[in-house]
Scaffold this active site. Structure first.
Site, short mmCIF file in Angstrom:
data_model
loop_
_atom_site.label_atom_id
_atom_site.label_comp_id
_atom_site.label_asym_id
_atom_site.label_seq_id
_atom_site.Cartn_x
_atom_site.Cartn_y
_atom_site.Cartn_z
N ASP A 93 -17.97 2.74 -7.84
CA ASP A 93 -16.87 3.90 -7.23
C ASP A 93 -16.55 4.95 -7.69
O ASP A 93 -15.84 5.75 -8.71
CB ASP A 93 -14.92 2.48 -7.53
CG ASP A 93 -14.02 3.04 -7.07
OD1 ASP A 93 -14.24 4.44 -5.39
OD2 ASP A 93 -13.04 2.71 -6.50
N TYR A 110 0.85 -1.16 -0.08
CA TYR A 110 0.32 0.35 0.19
C TYR A 110 0.78 1.28 -0.21
O TYR A 110 0.96 1.99 -0.85
CB TYR A 110 -0.58 0.24 1.35
CG TYR A 110 -1.59 1.42 1.18
CD1 TYR A 110 -3.15 0.99 -0.05
CD2 TYR A 110 -2.27 2.03 1.77
CE1 TYR A 110 -3.88 1.78 -0.04
CE2 TYR A 110 -3.15 3.35 1.07
CZ TYR A 110 -3.68 3.30 1.35
OH TYR A 110 -4.32 4.17 0.45
N HIS A 157 -15.69 1.49 -4.09
CA HIS A 157 -14.20 1.45 -4.51
C HIS A 157 -14.39 -0.25 -3.08
O HIS A 157 -12.57 -0.37 -3.07
CB HIS A 157 -13.94 2.50 -2.90
CG HIS A 157 -13.01 2.93 -2.67
ND1 HIS A 157 -11.61 2.63 -3.95
CD2 HIS A 157 -11.42 2.76 -2.38
CE1 HIS A 157 -10.12 3.24 -3.70
NE2 HIS A 157 -10.39 3.32 -2.52
#
Length: 722
Positions: free
Chosen positions: A648, A484, A683
């Protein structure tokens, strides 16, 4: 239009009676849809940048809709031909099918908890009368009844102080836009009109009279992609119409912020308001609710720190802050004069990052020590009571309760231990198992090891590598490297059903704690932002090189994966080092770094990224790594499965659309470049379990197939290399 023909490697089929396997071959032909190019050019500081696929940003266009449908036909035409995809789906479904129970919490006369029987699309809220047998629990609120497809999810729930009224938010199709419904908890009846157009909001009750919530004005144009810029805090009083809800903060130019939140203290004395222009740093204000028409009191008048109250005793405030304390600390100050020069350290900063909570009249200071949990219990005088004895090495959370409670519940997990709930006696410090899941997975068959490796500039980065015990380090193990590296987010050890299935097949799962994250505090975060963002990619590349150098895997058996900011990580890494991996899976990624800030709340990410409008240096830096702008002709990119959702509205799917179009246009060689677009999904939060299982079956099937692996029937838990 480009066509590629892939010859499937020999597939070994193992029959139930273990007859000799026969070699099978078939061709998969990928017919990519035609993606038109338009002459769209933007001038940045004298540099003209072409944007031929900008038309895909229009999510209301029939052309975009047709393109999405055509891409999914192409993608599923490929995925449907992976011979063991259904076996993976069956194994995922079987392992997923166990009871999952959340930590109990008390509201009014009842104790509530979340539970999923196994394959329910959404968790259900149950309750029982506090003090009675938990086995008497009844269904209180079942989001699975909101619609047949399970695509309407619960987006938050908040009880009035007496527990007699519930405000709960729902998300439709995964959107960040919410509706709020208000229920009488005794009758379970909806008692008011639904509040609409709520976004990025909690619901915080003042006594039993009403609650505070936040939202933006509904944008012009598409609500899924149009920019949302001014957040406002509202107060809804029960029995009134939403159109009459007053704006408490954010209604003026002087109060313009992208993120505004309001929370009432447990004793109903203070309204706490946070206001931010980005995802890092906030101003802080309090309002004395015991004094009618009182003015806001400024605690912090700048956004150079993250600061918020965790507790108060009368007018004595306890604040958590990283102002001049990158790893956070707790300070005290009187509400009458609460600015930083008056703060007094209560729990000082240490070398480890602090994440505190309160419960039962104590503070619980959870620290991250190289990304794993350590918890210390303090009294209200700041005296250390004890270190909480945790069940093992991993991630603990949930050390929160009301002030009058005598017990609390916390969770514990790591990469090989399914999450369990423990009951903790606040006075004695004794823990005992409250809920331990019964799952068809034996943690004793697996091992997790933390290593430290050197990044390009010599920085030491931790990484946890998890796999079956006895794994042969022959360089041929299928490996997922997940990362990430942004927004102060910490990747701490946690169990995943999907990853368990991956490891059953002989796979390795590796997670480095990259710069840009929060594992080592604000300094670690800042080292991966703006003009230092390349550090994050270098850390990820170095992690891959470590796994290859140590013979865990090789480039032919390595996949990289990440979502959102992690999708950017994958996109940047695969365009900078396409030789390093065999497969790339960027999910809901931020992939157009020159235009991300023009969509929805994207401008709020500028603390991490900077924007192309800031100055020439920032523009050139962003353009230098922006995945959409760095796909080159004549390069063989790894087999790529881009994933996104059509609803999203956080990282709009146009990022993924444009990146996939660039790859399909410029890819050299036979590696497929596909995009999987989930319909009625956003999302990620609230995605139905059924859709999640299908997605992982596709991701793992695509990954193993392109590595040349045959997945045997799941009950053998073996792998055979093609």
């Amino acid at each position: 239009m480009k066509n590629i023909s892939l010859v499937i490697l020999a597939i070994l089929a193992l029959s139930a009676c273990k007859e000799e396997a026969k070699e099978q071959k078939q061709d998969i032909v990928v017919n990519y849809p035609e993606t038109k190019k338009v002459d769209t050019i933007t001038n940045y500081f004298g540099t003209e940048v072409k944007d031929p696929y900008r038309w895909l940003e229009d999510d209301k266009s029939s052309e975009t809709e047709d393109w999405v449908k055509a891409q999914n036909v192409s993608t599923y035409g490929y995925l449907d031909n992976i011979p063991y995809r259904e076996e993976l789906k069956e194994r995922l479904s079987k392992l997923w099918n166990y009871e999952k129970v959340g930590s109990p919490f008390k509201e009014g006369d009842y104790t509530y908890f979340y539970k999923n029987d196994g394959l329910q699309n959404q968790y259900v809220i149950y309750r029982y009368k506090t003090g009675e047998d938990p086995k008497t629990a009844e269904v209180f609120l079942d989001p699975n009844t909101f619609n047949d497809e399970g695509t309407i999810s619960l987006g938050g729930a908040s009880f009035s102080k007496d527990g007699k009224t519930l405000a709960y938010a729902i998300s439709e199709g995964g959107s960040d836009w919410r509706k709020i419904l208000i229920m009488d908890t005794e009758t379970k009846k909806i008692v008011e009109d639904t509040l609409i157009d709520v976004k990025f909001s909690g619901m915080s009750w003042y006594k039993n009279e009403g609650f505070y919530y936040s939202s933006y004005d509904k944008p012009k144009g598409s609500e899924l992609s149009a920019k949302t810029d001014q957040h406002k805090l509202y107060y809804h009083k029960l029995g009134t119409s939403q159109k009459d809800d007053p704006v408490i903060f954010g209604g003026t130019a002087a109060q313009k912020h992208r993120y505004v939140g309001g929370r009432v203290s447990e004793d109903n004395k203070y309204l706490v308001i946070t206001a931010s222009v980005s995802t890092s740093g906030n101003k802080l204000f309090i309002k004395d609710l015991e004094k009618p028409n009182s003015s806001l009191i400024t605690v912090v008048d700048h956004t150079n720190s993250d600061t918020y109250p965790i507790e108060n005793v009368g007018s004595k405030l306890y604040l958590v802050t990283n102002l001049n304390a990158p790893n956070k600390k707790i300070v005290t100050v009187d509400a009458s004069n609460p600015t930083p020069e008056n703060w007094v350290d209560f729990i000082p900063e240490t070398k480890n990052v602090l994440s505190p909570s309160t419960g039962g009249g104590y503070f619980f200071a959870e620290y991250m020590v190289d990304a794993v949990s350590k918890v210390m219990q303090y009294d209200y005088d700041g005296k250390l009571v004890r270190e909480v004895e945790l069940p093992g090495v991993g991630s603990a959370g949930g050390f929160g309760a009301k002030k009058e409670d005598t017990e609390l519940f916390y969770s514990f997990t790591n990469y090989v231990t399914p999450g369990s709930i423990y009951k903790y006696d606040i006075k004695t410090g004794a823990s005992k198992v409250f809920v331990k899941p019964e799952i068809d997975f034996n943690p004793e068959d697996y091992e997790s090891k933390q290593v430290f490796y050197a990044s390009k500039d010599g920085t030491k980065v931790p990484m946890i590598i998890t796999h079956k015990k006895g794994l042969e380090l022959d360089g041929k193990n299928p490996t997922i490297l997940y990362g990430y590296g942004g927004f102060n987010v910490s990747l701490t050890p946690s169990f995943s059903i999907a990853n368990a299935v991956w490891m059953e097949q002989g796979g390795i799962y590796a997670v480095p704690n990259l710069r840009g994250g929060g594992e080592y505090g604000k300094a670690w975060h800042d080292a991966g932002t703006q003009l230092k963002k390349q550090n994050v990619f270098d850390d990820f590349i170095a992690a891959a090189e470590y796994l290859i150098a140590k013979n865990y895997t090789s480039s032919d058996y390595l996949a990289i994966r990440g979502g959102s900011n992690g999708g950017l990580l994958v996109g940047a890494t695969m365009t900078q080092r396409p030789d390093l991996m065999k497969v790339a899976i960027p999910a809901v990624g931020v992939l157009d770094m020159l235009r991300y800030h023009t969509f929805t709340a994207g401008a709020g990410w500028a603390y991490d990224y900077g924007t192309a409008d800031d100055n020439k240096e920032m523009f050139e830096y962003l353009k230098g790594y922006s995945p959409v702008h760095n796909v080159k002709e004549g390069v063989q990119y790894p087999a790529t499965l881009v994933t996104t959702g059509d609803h999203d509205d956080r990282v709009v799917p146009a990022h993924s659309f444009k990146f996939a179009a660039e790859l399909q246009d410029k890819q050299t060689g036979n590696n497929p470049t596909l995009i999987r677009i989930e319909t009625d999904a956003g999302h990620g939060a609230g995605t139905p379990v059924s859709k999640t299982i299908e997605q992982y079956a596709d991701i793992f099937g695509f990954t193993l197939f392109n590595m040349g692996f045959e997945v045997l029937p799941s009950d053998t838990k073996e792998k055979v290399k093609g």
